[in-house]
Design a protein around this motif. Sequence first.
Motif, PDB file in Angstrom:
ATOM      1  N   SER A  57      -2.897  11.212 -38.179  1.00 41.39           N
ATOM      2  CA  SER A  57      -3.953  10.285 -38.596  1.00 41.39           C
ATOM      3  C   SER A  57      -4.626  10.754 -39.879  1.00 41.39           C
ATOM      4  CB  SER A  57      -4.995  10.146 -37.482  1.00 41.39           C
ATOM      5  OG  SER A  57      -4.441   9.568 -36.332  1.00 41.39           O
ATOM      6  N   ILE A  58      -4.925  12.049 -39.950  1.00 42.03           N
ATOM      7  CA  ILE A  58      -5.587  12.589 -41.137  1.00 42.03           C
ATOM      8  C   ILE A  58      -4.628  12.596 -42.322  1.00 42.03           C
ATOM      9  CG2 ILE A  58      -6.706  14.642 -42.093  1.00 42.03           C
ATOM     10  CD1 ILE A  58      -7.738  15.252 -39.268  1.00 42.03           C
ATOM     11  N   SER A  59      -3.352  12.888 -42.079  1.00 43.15           N
ATOM     12  CA  SER A  59      -2.369  12.889 -43.172  1.00 43.15           C
ATOM     13  C   SER A  59      -2.250  11.516 -43.817  1.00 43.15           C
ATOM     14  CB  SER A  59      -1.005  13.353 -42.646  1.00 43.15           C
ATOM     15  OG  SER A  59      -1.035  14.715 -42.264  1.00 43.15           O
ATOM     16  N   HIS A  60      -2.152  10.462 -42.998  1.00 42.76           N
ATOM     17  CA  HIS A  60      -2.105   9.099 -43.558  1.00 42.76           C
ATOM     18  C   HIS A  60      -3.295   8.860 -44.479  1.00 42.76           C
ATOM     19  CE1 HIS A  60       1.201   7.060 -41.565  1.00 42.76           C
ATOM     20  NE2 HIS A  60       0.781   7.391 -40.371  1.00 42.76           N
ATOM     21  N   ARG A  61      -4.481   9.168 -43.983  1.00 41.32           N
ATOM     22  CA  ARG A  61      -5.699   8.865 -44.724  1.00 41.32           C
ATOM     23  C   ARG A  61      -5.824   9.737 -45.971  1.00 41.32           C
ATOM     24  NH1 ARG A  61      -6.032   7.484 -39.573  1.00 41.32           N
ATOM     25  NH2 ARG A  61      -7.483   5.867 -38.846  1.00 41.32           N
ATOM     26  N   ALA A  62      -5.377  10.982 -45.889  1.00 41.54           N
ATOM     27  CA  ALA A  62      -5.431  11.853 -47.066  1.00 41.54           C
ATOM     28  C   ALA A  62      -4.586  11.280 -48.199  1.00 41.54           C
ATOM     29  CB  ALA A  62      -4.960  13.255 -46.695  1.00 41.54           C
ATOM     30  N   VAL A  63      -3.396  10.768 -47.872  1.00 43.62           N
ATOM     31  CA  VAL A  63      -2.552  10.148 -48.891  1.00 43.62           C
ATOM     32  C   VAL A  63      -3.229   8.909 -49.465  1.00 43.62           C
ATOM     33  CG1 VAL A  63      -0.358   8.966 -49.296  1.00 43.62           C
ATOM     34  CG2 VAL A  63      -0.406  11.076 -47.933  1.00 43.62           C
ATOM     35  N   MET A  64      -3.773   8.054 -48.592  1.00 46.31           N
ATOM     36  CA  MET A  64      -4.396   6.817 -49.058  1.00 46.31           C
ATOM     37  C   MET A  64      -5.591   7.089 -49.955  1.00 46.31           C
ATOM     38  SD  MET A  64      -4.236   4.371 -45.679  1.00 46.31           S
ATOM     39  CE  MET A  64      -2.665   4.017 -44.880  1.00 46.31           C
ATOM     40  N   PHE A  65      -6.509   7.955 -49.510  1.00 43.24           N
ATOM     41  CA  PHE A  65      -7.716   8.196 -50.291  1.00 43.24           C
ATOM     42  C   PHE A  65      -7.413   9.001 -51.549  1.00 43.24           C
ATOM     43  CE2 PHE A  65     -10.046   7.678 -46.075  1.00 43.24           C
ATOM     44  CZ  PHE A  65     -10.374   6.367 -46.356  1.00 43.24           C
ATOM     45  N   GLY A  66      -6.454   9.926 -51.453  1.00 43.37           N
ATOM     46  CA  GLY A  66      -6.054  10.646 -52.658  1.00 43.37           C
ATOM     47  C   GLY A  66      -5.472   9.705 -53.697  1.00 43.37           C
ATOM     48  N   ALA A  67      -4.710   8.711 -53.252  1.00 45.40           N
ATOM     49  CA  ALA A  67      -4.114   7.735 -54.175  1.00 45.40           C
ATOM     50  C   ALA A  67      -5.163   6.842 -54.819  1.00 45.40           C
ATOM     51  CB  ALA A  67      -3.086   6.884 -53.437  1.00 45.40           C
ATOM     52  N   LEU A  68      -6.256   6.579 -54.098  1.00 45.69           N
ATOM     53  CA  LEU A  68      -7.299   5.669 -54.596  1.00 45.69           C
ATOM     54  C   LEU A  68      -8.428   6.398 -55.325  1.00 45.69           C
ATOM     55  CD1 LEU A  68      -7.683   3.305 -51.502  1.00 45.69           C
ATOM     56  CD2 LEU A  68      -6.434   2.847 -53.616  1.00 45.69           C
ATOM     57  N   ALA A  69      -8.405   7.726 -55.278  1.00 43.29           N
ATOM     58  CA  ALA A  69      -9.481   8.497 -55.899  1.00 43.29           C
ATOM     59  C   ALA A  69      -9.271   8.632 -57.403  1.00 43.29           C
ATOM     60  CB  ALA A  69      -9.556   9.881 -55.252  1.00 43.29           C
ATOM     61  N   GLU A  70     -10.320   9.032 -58.078  1.00 43.49           N
ATOM     62  CA  GLU A  70     -10.242   9.347 -59.500  1.00 43.49           C
ATOM     63  C   GLU A  70     -10.071  10.859 -59.637  1.00 43.49           C
ATOM     64  OE1 GLU A  70     -13.637   7.640 -61.440  1.00 43.49           O
ATOM     65  OE2 GLU A  70     -13.381   5.726 -60.379  1.00 43.49           O
ATOM     66  N   GLY A  71      -8.980  11.281 -60.266  1.00 41.54           N
ATOM     67  CA  GLY A  71      -8.684  12.691 -60.399  1.00 41.54           C
ATOM     68  C   GLY A  71      -7.523  13.108 -59.518  1.00 41.54           C
ATOM     69  N   GLU A  72      -7.237  14.403 -59.500  1.00 44.03           N
ATOM     70  CA  GLU A  72      -6.104  14.925 -58.746  1.00 44.03           C
ATOM     71  C   GLU A  72      -6.564  15.461 -57.388  1.00 44.03           C
ATOM     72  OE1 GLU A  72      -2.469  17.456 -60.195  1.00 44.03           O
ATOM     73  OE2 GLU A  72      -4.003  18.852 -59.500  1.00 44.03           O
ATOM     74  N   THR A  73      -5.916  14.984 -56.346  1.00 47.31           N
ATOM     75  CA  THR A  73      -6.180  15.467 -54.992  1.00 47.31           C
ATOM     76  C   THR A  73      -5.040  16.381 -54.559  1.00 47.31           C
ATOM     77  OG1 THR A  73      -7.527  13.574 -54.310  1.00 47.31           O
ATOM     78  CG2 THR A  73      -6.372  14.779 -52.565  1.00 47.31           C
ATOM     79  N   VAL A  74      -5.395  17.563 -54.069  1.00 44.46           N
ATOM     80  CA  VAL A  74      -4.420  18.513 -53.549  1.00 44.46           C
ATOM     81  C   VAL A  74      -4.573  18.571 -52.035  1.00 44.46           C
ATOM     82  CG1 VAL A  74      -3.575  20.882 -53.588  1.00 44.46           C
ATOM     83  CG2 VAL A  74      -4.477  19.833 -55.683  1.00 44.46           C
ATOM     84  N   ILE A  75      -3.478  18.315 -51.319  1.00 44.82           N
ATOM     85  CA  ILE A  75      -3.479  18.299 -49.856  1.00 44.82           C
ATOM     86  C   ILE A  75      -2.622  19.457 -49.362  1.00 44.82           C
ATOM     87  CG2 ILE A  75      -2.913  16.931 -47.793  1.00 44.82           C
ATOM     88  CD1 ILE A  75      -3.010  14.429 -49.663  1.00 44.82           C
ATOM     89  N   ASP A  76      -3.121  20.193 -48.372  1.00 42.58           N
ATOM     90  CA  ASP A  76      -2.260  21.167 -47.705  1.00 42.58           C
ATOM     91  C   ASP A  76      -2.248  20.883 -46.203  1.00 42.58           C
ATOM     92  OD1 ASP A  76      -4.039  23.186 -46.093  1.00 42.58           O
ATOM     93  OD2 ASP A  76      -5.064  23.012 -48.007  1.00 42.58           O
ATOM     94  N   GLY A  77      -1.172  21.279 -45.547  1.00 38.32           N
ATOM     95  CA  GLY A  77      -1.013  21.010 -44.125  1.00 38.32           C
ATOM     96  C   GLY A  77      -0.539  19.604 -43.814  1.00 38.32           C
ATOM     97  N   LEU A  78      -0.107  18.845 -44.820  1.00 30.67           N
ATOM     98  CA  LEU A  78       0.323  17.463 -44.610  1.00 30.67           C
ATOM     99  C   LEU A  78       1.484  17.396 -43.614  1.00 30.67           C
ATOM    100  CD1 LEU A  78      -0.128  14.530 -46.050  1.00 30.67           C
ATOM    101  CD2 LEU A  78       2.128  15.016 -47.018  1.00 30.67           C
ATOM    102  N   LEU A  79       1.422  16.449 -42.704  1.00 29.33           N
ATOM    103  CA  LEU A  79       2.546  16.183 -41.810  1.00 29.33           C
ATOM    104  C   LEU A  79       3.660  15.507 -42.605  1.00 29.33           C
ATOM    105  CD1 LEU A  79       3.963  15.841 -39.046  1.00 29.33           C
ATOM    106  CD2 LEU A  79       2.741  13.670 -38.833  1.00 29.33           C
ATOM    107  N   GLU A  80       4.837  16.147 -42.647  1.00 26.80           N
ATOM    108  CA  GLU A  80       5.973  15.566 -43.360  1.00 26.80           C
ATOM    109  C   GLU A  80       6.876  14.812 -42.380  1.00 26.80           C
ATOM    110  OE1 GLU A  80       7.834  18.052 -46.399  1.00 26.80           O
ATOM    111  OE2 GLU A  80       6.109  19.411 -46.253  1.00 26.80           O
ATOM    112  N   GLY A  81       6.273  14.000 -41.527  1.00 29.77           N
ATOM    113  CA  GLY A  81       7.014  13.123 -40.629  1.00 29.77           C
ATOM    114  C   GLY A  81       7.299  11.792 -41.303  1.00 29.77           C
TER     115      GLY A  81
END
Length: 447
Positions: A29-53
């Motif tokens: 659930s958090i991985s989905h949202r991290a991708v969505m909000f990172g894509a919609l944010a201004e600037g670079e978002t770095v995510i660690d621990g992402l589920l690669e499912g």
Amino acid sequence: MTHAQSRLTFTASGGERLRGRLRVPGDKSISHRAVMFGALAEGETVIDGLLEGEDVLATLAAFRAMGVAAEGPDSGALRLAGAGLHGLGAPAAALDMGNSGTAMRLLCGLLAGQAFDTTLTGDASLTRRPMRRVTAPLAEMGALIETAEGGTAPLTVRGGRRLHGIDYALPVASAQIKSALLLAGLYAEGETRISEPAPCRDHTERMLAGFGYPVRREAGTVTLAGGGRLTATPVSVPADVSSAAFFLVAASITPGSDLILEHVGMNPTRTGVIEILRLMGADITAVREDVVGGEPVADLRVRHAPLHGIDVLARLVPLAIDEFPVLFVAAAAASGETRVTGAEELRVKESDRIAVMAEGLAALGADVTATPDGMIVRGGRGLTGGRVHAHGDHRVAMSFAVASLMARDAVVIDDCANVATSYPTFAAEARAVGLMLAEQWHTPEAT
């Protein structure tokens, strides 16, 4: 050979005890949202621990198709060059969400505020799942979403619509509906206010705040106004409590087990499975508690303990809705009767999880009765083993693998390929802590 072209069978032969340390994959659930909000944010978002499912990768592919530059994922690390709320572009083709209801429903809200049309599709299971529960309230906000007959996918989200905020009472406690409306609310005039009948996952509200978007949270309601902006921020994804649940049950029902699950997300809207198991007598201890990126985490130590049946409290049902397949297994291992009511939502998941789990547990020798909104499990009988069908449902497949720990003979589980949607390393990690589990792929010609 892709999962779409092949079938996977698990053969689970139990195990003597489960020992060791394990960090299950990142929270879906958090991985989905991290991708969505990172894509919609201004600037670079770095995510660690992402589920690669596969589910999360489908979400990432959708944003790449809309012009978002991404580097990774690599061992859970992903960099996103955010496009801003209004920087997405029209995809060249339909966006395939695979098996992910979360991605499809949340994207309905997000895409309703774009300037372009988008079509969302998915696999056979996803295109049978109900979508009007999302499209109807979005229509109240001014969105135009065309569905297939019956209110299912494929969906076409029409762009260029003028959205306005609404005051909406959720008919059921659903984080997916709530999140879809909040995402549409980012693009709406005025305020969007959502009230929920019972607590449900609040990852969207927490992450919006983490990305700098003002959100008001009061008892049972969440409110935001349109017209703001998201600012890039690092995101650390905790281990998924829904994936940890399989090992919480497995160690609880297997004599001699002593297992530590590391860095598990302990969001209070997600820990119903832990509370239910503790009420059944499970020995689960939280240690090394911390807060990471606004989300509480802890290591969980689980040791074998005799379980007993309970009537599952109504307030806990929405807090454990994804974990009920494996909780039904725990109930079969417990002495006495376990009753689950108010869980009719299970009938519209990746499969009808009430019917599928009742059918499979009965085939393995359990005494179960399916009800319209739950199940009655008369436990303590042990299981015989045999052959069951996962119906393409990842949580069902893994739950039957756990059930093998109390079966006299092997449990053969057909149609397990979709385990890769949420836990692609499940079989290897289960073996590493002591569960005897073999995998066999079949091409369509061989089945």
